[in-house]
Design a protein around this motif. Sequence first.
Motif, PDB file in Angstrom:
ATOM      1  N   ASP A 231       0.938  -1.181   0.085  1.00  0.00           N
ATOM      2  CA  ASP A 231      -0.010   0.047   0.045  1.00  0.00           C
ATOM      3  C   ASP A 231       0.887   1.325  -0.032  1.00  0.00           C
ATOM      4  O   ASP A 231       2.063   1.216   0.437  1.00  0.00           O
ATOM      5  N   TYR A 232       0.369   2.529  -0.437  1.00  0.00           N
ATOM      6  CA  TYR A 232       1.032   3.547  -0.505  1.00  0.00           C
ATOM      7  C   TYR A 232       0.102   4.713  -0.284  1.00  0.00           C
ATOM      8  O   TYR A 232      -1.163   4.798  -0.589  1.00  0.00           O
ATOM      9  N   ARG A 233       0.819   5.899   0.148  1.00  0.00           N
ATOM     10  CA  ARG A 233      -0.382   7.157   0.441  1.00  0.00           C
ATOM     11  C   ARG A 233       0.383   8.271  -0.657  1.00  0.00           C
ATOM     12  O   ARG A 233       1.274   8.293  -1.164  1.00  0.00           O
ATOM     13  N   GLU A 234      -0.566   9.186  -0.745  1.00  0.00           N
ATOM     14  CA  GLU A 234      -0.086  10.229  -1.499  1.00  0.00           C
ATOM     15  C   GLU A 234       0.651  11.253  -0.725  1.00  0.00           C
ATOM     16  O   GLU A 234       0.270  12.148  -0.252  1.00  0.00           O
ATOM     17  N   ALA A 235       1.505  11.229   0.232  1.00  0.00           N
ATOM     18  CA  ALA A 235       2.583  12.005   0.931  1.00  0.00           C
ATOM     19  C   ALA A 235       1.627  12.970   1.318  1.00  0.00           C
ATOM     20  O   ALA A 235       1.868  13.702   0.571  1.00  0.00           O
ATOM     21  N   GLY A 236       0.072  13.339   1.825  1.00  0.00           N
ATOM     22  CA  GLY A 236      -0.738  14.216   2.930  1.00  0.00           C
ATOM     23  C   GLY A 236      -0.101  14.960   2.784  1.00  0.00           C
ATOM     24  O   GLY A 236       0.205  15.592   2.506  1.00  0.00           O
ATOM     25  N   THR A 237      -0.016  15.103   2.487  1.00  0.00           N
ATOM     26  CA  THR A 237       0.339  15.192   2.547  1.00  0.00           C
ATOM     27  C   THR A 237       1.428  15.881   2.010  1.00  0.00           C
ATOM     28  O   THR A 237       1.816  16.436   1.968  1.00  0.00           O
ATOM     29  N   LEU A 238       2.266  15.151   0.743  1.00  0.00           N
ATOM     30  CA  LEU A 238       2.505  15.952   0.072  1.00  0.00           C
ATOM     31  C   LEU A 238       1.821  17.113   0.226  1.00  0.00           C
ATOM     32  O   LEU A 238       1.911  17.838  -0.178  1.00  0.00           O
ATOM     33  N   ALA A 239       0.500  16.914   0.836  1.00  0.00           N
ATOM     34  CA  ALA A 239       0.155  18.116   0.893  1.00  0.00           C
ATOM     35  C   ALA A 239       1.241  18.604   1.740  1.00  0.00           C
ATOM     36  O   ALA A 239       1.460  19.775   1.736  1.00  0.00           O
ATOM     37  N   VAL A 240       1.764  17.464   2.735  1.00  0.00           N
ATOM     38  CA  VAL A 240       2.713  18.264   3.512  1.00  0.00           C
ATOM     39  C   VAL A 240       3.864  18.202   2.667  1.00  0.00           C
ATOM     40  O   VAL A 240       4.602  19.468   2.585  1.00  0.00           O
ATOM     41  N   ALA A 241       4.430  17.247   1.716  1.00  0.00           N
ATOM     42  CA  ALA A 241       5.463  17.650   0.798  1.00  0.00           C
ATOM     43  C   ALA A 241       4.971  18.573  -0.473  1.00  0.00           C
ATOM     44  O   ALA A 241       5.917  19.252  -0.955  1.00  0.00           O
TER      45      ALA A 241
ATOM     46  N   ASP B 238       6.720   4.776   8.694  1.00  0.00           N
ATOM     47  CA  ASP B 238       5.896   4.321   7.720  1.00  0.00           C
ATOM     48  C   ASP B 238       6.269   4.838   6.267  1.00  0.00           C
ATOM     49  O   ASP B 238       6.160   4.033   5.240  1.00  0.00           O
ATOM     50  N   TYR B 239       6.611   6.080   5.868  1.00  0.00           N
ATOM     51  CA  TYR B 239       7.074   6.577   4.780  1.00  0.00           C
ATOM     52  C   TYR B 239       7.753   7.730   4.961  1.00  0.00           C
ATOM     53  O   TYR B 239       7.551   8.551   6.157  1.00  0.00           O
ATOM     54  N   ARG B 240       8.410   8.160   4.250  1.00  0.00           N
ATOM     55  CA  ARG B 240       9.376   9.326   4.273  1.00  0.00           C
ATOM     56  C   ARG B 240       9.261  10.326   2.882  1.00  0.00           C
ATOM     57  O   ARG B 240       9.043   9.725   1.615  1.00  0.00           O
ATOM     58  N   ILE B 241       9.189  11.587   2.902  1.00  0.00           N
ATOM     59  CA  ILE B 241       8.983  12.503   1.746  1.00  0.00           C
ATOM     60  C   ILE B 241      10.186  13.544   2.033  1.00  0.00           C
ATOM     61  O   ILE B 241      10.219  14.051   3.127  1.00  0.00           O
ATOM     62  N   ALA B 242      10.869  13.535   1.024  1.00  0.00           N
ATOM     63  CA  ALA B 242      11.887  14.749   0.812  1.00  0.00           C
ATOM     64  C   ALA B 242      11.501  15.391  -0.525  1.00  0.00           C
ATOM     65  O   ALA B 242      11.121  15.022  -1.510  1.00  0.00           O
TER      66      ALA B 242
ATOM     67  N   ASP C  76      10.213  29.485   0.242  1.00  0.00           N
ATOM     68  CA  ASP C  76       9.721  30.160   1.046  1.00  0.00           C
ATOM     69  C   ASP C  76       7.938  30.460   1.091  1.00  0.00           C
ATOM     70  O   ASP C  76       7.196  30.489   1.927  1.00  0.00           O
ATOM     71  N   ASN C  77       7.563  30.416  -0.269  1.00  0.00           N
ATOM     72  CA  ASN C  77       6.410  30.577  -0.637  1.00  0.00           C
ATOM     73  C   ASN C  77       5.380  29.425  -0.498  1.00  0.00           C
ATOM     74  O   ASN C  77       4.337  29.352  -1.039  1.00  0.00           O
ATOM     75  N   GLY C  78       5.835  28.145  -0.124  1.00  0.00           N
ATOM     76  CA  GLY C  78       5.297  26.843  -0.118  1.00  0.00           C
ATOM     77  C   GLY C  78       5.272  26.109  -0.951  1.00  0.00           C
ATOM     78  O   GLY C  78       4.852  24.699  -1.041  1.00  0.00           O
ATOM     79  N   ILE C  79       5.933  26.294  -2.225  1.00  0.00           N
ATOM     80  CA  ILE C  79       5.950  25.724  -3.710  1.00  0.00           C
ATOM     81  C   ILE C  79       7.160  24.580  -3.315  1.00  0.00           C
ATOM     82  O   ILE C  79       8.256  24.968  -2.798  1.00  0.00           O
ATOM     83  N   THR C  80       6.928  23.407  -3.676  1.00  0.00           N
ATOM     84  CA  THR C  80       7.749  22.342  -3.614  1.00  0.00           C
ATOM     85  C   THR C  80       8.102  21.637  -4.736  1.00  0.00           C
ATOM     86  O   THR C  80       7.176  21.630  -5.720  1.00  0.00           O
ATOM     87  N   ARG C  81       9.352  21.114  -4.981  1.00  0.00           N
ATOM     88  CA  ARG C  81       9.925  20.589  -6.234  1.00  0.00           C
ATOM     89  C   ARG C  81      10.876  19.457  -5.699  1.00  0.00           C
ATOM     90  O   ARG C  81      11.194  19.077  -4.594  1.00  0.00           O
ATOM     91  N   SER C  82      11.274  18.697  -6.769  1.00  0.00           N
ATOM     92  CA  SER C  82      12.181  17.756  -6.665  1.00  0.00           C
ATOM     93  C   SER C  82      11.756  16.670  -5.480  1.00  0.00           C
ATOM     94  O   SER C  82      12.641  16.395  -4.477  1.00  0.00           O
ATOM     95  N   LEU C  83      10.776  16.078  -5.791  1.00  0.00           N
ATOM     96  CA  LEU C  83      10.099  15.105  -4.923  1.00  0.00           C
ATOM     97  C   LEU C  83      10.854  13.892  -4.608  1.00  0.00           C
ATOM     98  O   LEU C  83      10.996  13.221  -5.934  1.00  0.00           O
ATOM     99  N   GLU C  84      10.887  13.390  -3.470  1.00  0.00           N
ATOM    100  CA  GLU C  84      11.265  11.935  -3.199  1.00  0.00           C
ATOM    101  C   GLU C  84      10.489  11.276  -2.422  1.00  0.00           C
ATOM    102  O   GLU C  84      10.424  11.691  -1.118  1.00  0.00           O
ATOM    103  N   MET C  85       9.713  10.268  -2.547  1.00  0.00           N
ATOM    104  CA  MET C  85       8.689   9.580  -1.834  1.00  0.00           C
ATOM    105  C   MET C  85       9.170   7.926  -1.606  1.00  0.00           C
ATOM    106  O   MET C  85       9.139   7.407  -2.459  1.00  0.00           O
ATOM    107  N   ASP C  86       9.581   7.683  -0.232  1.00  0.00           N
ATOM    108  CA  ASP C  86      10.118   6.680   0.035  1.00  0.00           C
ATOM    109  C   ASP C  86       9.071   5.567   0.936  1.00  0.00           C
ATOM    110  O   ASP C  86       8.987   6.183   1.939  1.00  0.00           O
TER     111      ASP C  86
END
Length: 274
Positions: free
Chosen positions: A3-13, A233-237, A242-252
Motif C-alpha cells: 500500500d502507499y499514500r499520496e504523501a498528505g500530505t504532499l500536501a505536507v510535501a 511508515d514513509y518518508r518524503i523529501a 519560502d512561498n510553500g512551493i515544493t519540487r524535486s520530490l522523493e517519496m520512500d
Amino acid sequence: MTDYREAGTLAVAVCALAASMSPALAAGVQLVPHRAVYAVALDEASDRSGINDMRGRIVYEFRGSACAGYTTNFRFVTQIASRAGARVTDQQTTTFEEGDGSLFRFVTRTFVDQEPDRTIEGTAERTDDATLVTLTEPEDAAFELDPAAFPTAHMIDLIERADAGERFYEKKIYDGSDDADKVMTTTVIIGPEKTEEAEDRDALDPIADSPFRNVSVAYFDELAQGEGEGLPDYRIAFKMHDNGITRSLEMDYGDFSLTGTMEELELFELEECD
C-alpha cells in the motif's frame, strides 16, 4: 502489493505529498496559490514489493486565503506493472482547511482501472486537547485522537521554524489519509537556505532563481511502533521555497520509492483578506 499514500500530505510535501499553498499571513509567512504538475517515476523497488515498474503524474492545486480558508485539489494517477499484472490507480483528494487551523474537511476517491474502489470522507476539528474526527464514508464513525496540526498549518509551522534557524523537530499531523483514523508523528529535517541552477528552467520559471531549502519529513504511526523497529511508515523529501512551493520530490514507502519532477507551474493571484 504494498500500500502507499499520496504523501498528505504532499500536501505536507506537495504538502506535501504534499503537499504543499495559499496566501496565509502567519508571522510573515505568505504561501502562494498555485497549480503544479509533477511527473512521477519509480526510483527503486525491492523484490518483496512485487513491482516491476511504476510511473504516473501528480496534479496539485492550492487556493484560498487566511480569512476564507484553504482549498486543495490533488490527483495522483499511476500505472503499475507488477508480478500480479498491470493496473492504473487514480486517487483524487479535495480538502478544505480553516485559516486558523481549527477545522479540516476531506474527501478522497480512489479508482482502479477506472472503476470506483474506495471513498473516505469526513471532518476533523482541532481542540486544545484532541483532534475530533467524524466520518461519513465509507460508513459513519467518530474518533477522538491526539491534538495535531492539519496540512496547511503544518506547512506554515515548517516555514516559520526554518526562518528561525531550526533544523530538526517533531510535530503531529492529521491529514485524513488511509482510514482517516490516526494521527501521525512527523520528524522534520530542514537544510540551510541555498540557490542553485534549477533542473528545468522552462517549467520552473516563476521560481527558478528563488532560494530554497532541502526538507525531509518522516511519518511514524506511534500505535504501530514495535512492529517496524522504529522505522517510519514513509518518508518524503523535497526542495521547499519560502512561498510553500515544493519540487524535486522523493517519496520512500519502504519496499519502493518514487521521484516526482515538476513539469508545469502556474501561479494564481493572491487573495487578499479585507
